[in-house]
Enzyme design. Structure first.
Site, PDB file in Angstrom:
ATOM      1  N   HIS A 129       0.822  -1.215   0.000  1.00 47.54           N
ATOM      2  CA  HIS A 129       0.000   0.000   0.000  1.00 47.54           C
ATOM      3  C   HIS A 129       0.863   1.275   0.000  1.00 47.54           C
ATOM      4  O   HIS A 129       0.704   2.161  -0.825  1.00 47.54           O
ATOM      5  CB  HIS A 129      -0.862   0.038   1.262  1.00 47.54           C
ATOM      6  CG  HIS A 129      -1.826  -1.082   1.421  1.00 47.54           C
ATOM      7  ND1 HIS A 129      -2.932  -1.232   0.630  1.00 47.54           N
ATOM      8  CD2 HIS A 129      -1.874  -2.111   2.325  1.00 47.54           C
ATOM      9  CE1 HIS A 129      -3.632  -2.290   1.030  1.00 47.54           C
ATOM     10  NE2 HIS A 129      -3.009  -2.845   2.051  1.00 47.54           N
TER      11      HIS A 129
HETATM   12  C1  BDR Z   1      -2.976   1.312   5.139  1.00 51.22           C
HETATM   13  O1  BDR Z   1      -3.266   0.985   6.504  1.00 51.22           O
HETATM   14  C2  BDR Z   1      -2.119   0.485   7.123  1.00 51.22           C
HETATM   15  O2  BDR Z   1      -2.385  -0.757   7.688  1.00 51.22           O
HETATM   16  C3  BDR Z   1      -1.027   0.388   6.087  1.00 51.22           C
HETATM   17  O3  BDR Z   1       0.207   0.788   6.643  1.00 51.22           O
HETATM   18  C4  BDR Z   1      -1.482   1.325   5.004  1.00 51.22           C
HETATM   19  O4  BDR Z   1      -1.005   2.635   5.218  1.00 51.22           O
HETATM   20  C5  BDR Z   1      -3.711   0.330   4.229  1.00 51.22           C
HETATM   21  O5  BDR Z   1      -5.097   0.395   4.431  1.00 51.22           O
END
Ligand code: BDR
Ligand code: CA
Length: 311
Positions: A239
């Site tokens: 992500h």
């Molecule tokens: C986002 O939420 C966190 O768990 C990850 O680091 C990322 O920024 C994904 O939904």
């Protein structure tokens, strides 16, 4: 080579850690400073984790503490995905050289923006609490920033709820301030980030290099992989590396201009990023570039190249 001055705001986090390593490796980037926010783990962990990851790769950046809580309500951490320490339960030392700065995150960010007026790219890969506080406290900040590149939101599915993505869900009021700020926004939401998957073959290849960064990448991803492998994923979504690589390689991505606002009062839609991409009725402004797709293989090749060049 002209370098982009960048500020990173993060809630380190396994995929934040990988994004930070990538940012450090990218020659096109001059990372000015880093701020930590409460999100995947409590602030004490996200702050020290940022030091730990910098120590691992021999990087020395000023790191600042930000918000301990969302603007309203209590922290909502993500132990299942990121482990009890935020780094997938991998233990890394805090480097002896770590400097614990007292300046709050928002003040340090504003100072950096004053030094790079109109040039500073803010990459925000956690809940947007620090960024919202900075924009509220320093009204000139909006016109000083070049862009805010966000990992957050979605024009389609949610992850932490059916409607909402984690970073926006945990502090929707902060996100709303950011989307309404007038700063050009690039939103890398789940639409694109779920496609940017690092597979077991990829992380085994990185670990086989024998470097600290390569082994850490594989090891920290085992915690989220426990959950995601049972959900039918082919790997772990990177992500937070999406806005990092978008900055330097926008040609890998597909994006559309859209109006985006945040649901702050919904009962089942709290934290949803509502976009006008697919509706007849449009919002009054196209306030964000919404990133929707990525050439996965090229993205992963660049990410692996970045990590493979680290100690
Ligand atoms: C986002 O939420 C966190 O768990 C990850 O680091 C990322 O920024 C994904 O939904
Ligand atoms: Ca994050």
């Amino acid at each position: 080579m002209k370098k982009y001055p960048v500020w990173l705001d993060c809630d380190t986090g396994v995929d934040d850690a990988i994004a930070l390593m990538a940012l450090h490796a990218l020659e096109e980037v001059e990372l000015i400073g880093i701020s930590a926010v409460c999100g995947n783990a409590l602030l004490d962990d996200t702050f020290t984790n940022t030091h730990r990851v910098c120590g691992l790769i021999d990087a020395n950046y000023p790191i600042f503490r930000g918000a301990e809580k969302p603007l309203f309500g209590e922290p909502h951490v993500s132990t299942l995905f990121h482990g009890s320490n935020g780094l997938g339960d991998v233990q890394l030392p805090i480097p002896e050289s770590a400097v614990m700065h007292d300046t709050p995150a928002w003040e340090a960010l504003h100072e950096a923006a004053l030094v790079h007026p109109g040039e500073l790219r803010l990459i925000a890969i956690g809940p947007l609490t620090n960024v919202a506080i900075a924009l509220t406290k320093y009204p000139d900040l909006a016109s000083l920033l070049h862009t805010i590149l966000i990992m957050g939101g979605s024009a389609s599915v949610g992850n932490v709820t059916p409607a909402a993505e984690f970073n926006i869900y945990v502090d929707p009021h902060a996100a709303q301030i950011v989307f309404k700020s007038g700063v050009p926004i690039v939103m890398c939401g789940l639409d694109v980030t779920l496609k940017a998957v690092l597979t077991p073959e990829d992380w085994d290849e990185l670990a086989a290099i024998g470097s600290k960064a390569g082994r850490f990448t594989r090891n920290c991803l085992q915690q989220p992989w426990k959950m995601l492998s049972q959900m039918g994923f082919s790997g772990v979504p990177m992500h937070d590396s999406c806005p990092v690589l978008y900055l330097v390689h926008p040609e890998l991505f597909t994006a559309e201009e859209a109006g985006v606002y945040v649901e702050t009062h919904g009962t089942i839609t709290q934290g949803k990023t509502v976009t006008d991409l697919y509706s007849d009725k449009q919002f009054d402004k196209k306030n964000a570039t919404v990133v929707l797709d990525v050439e996965r293989d090229r993205f992963i090749a660049i990410l692996k190249d970045c990590i493979s060049r680290l100690p």
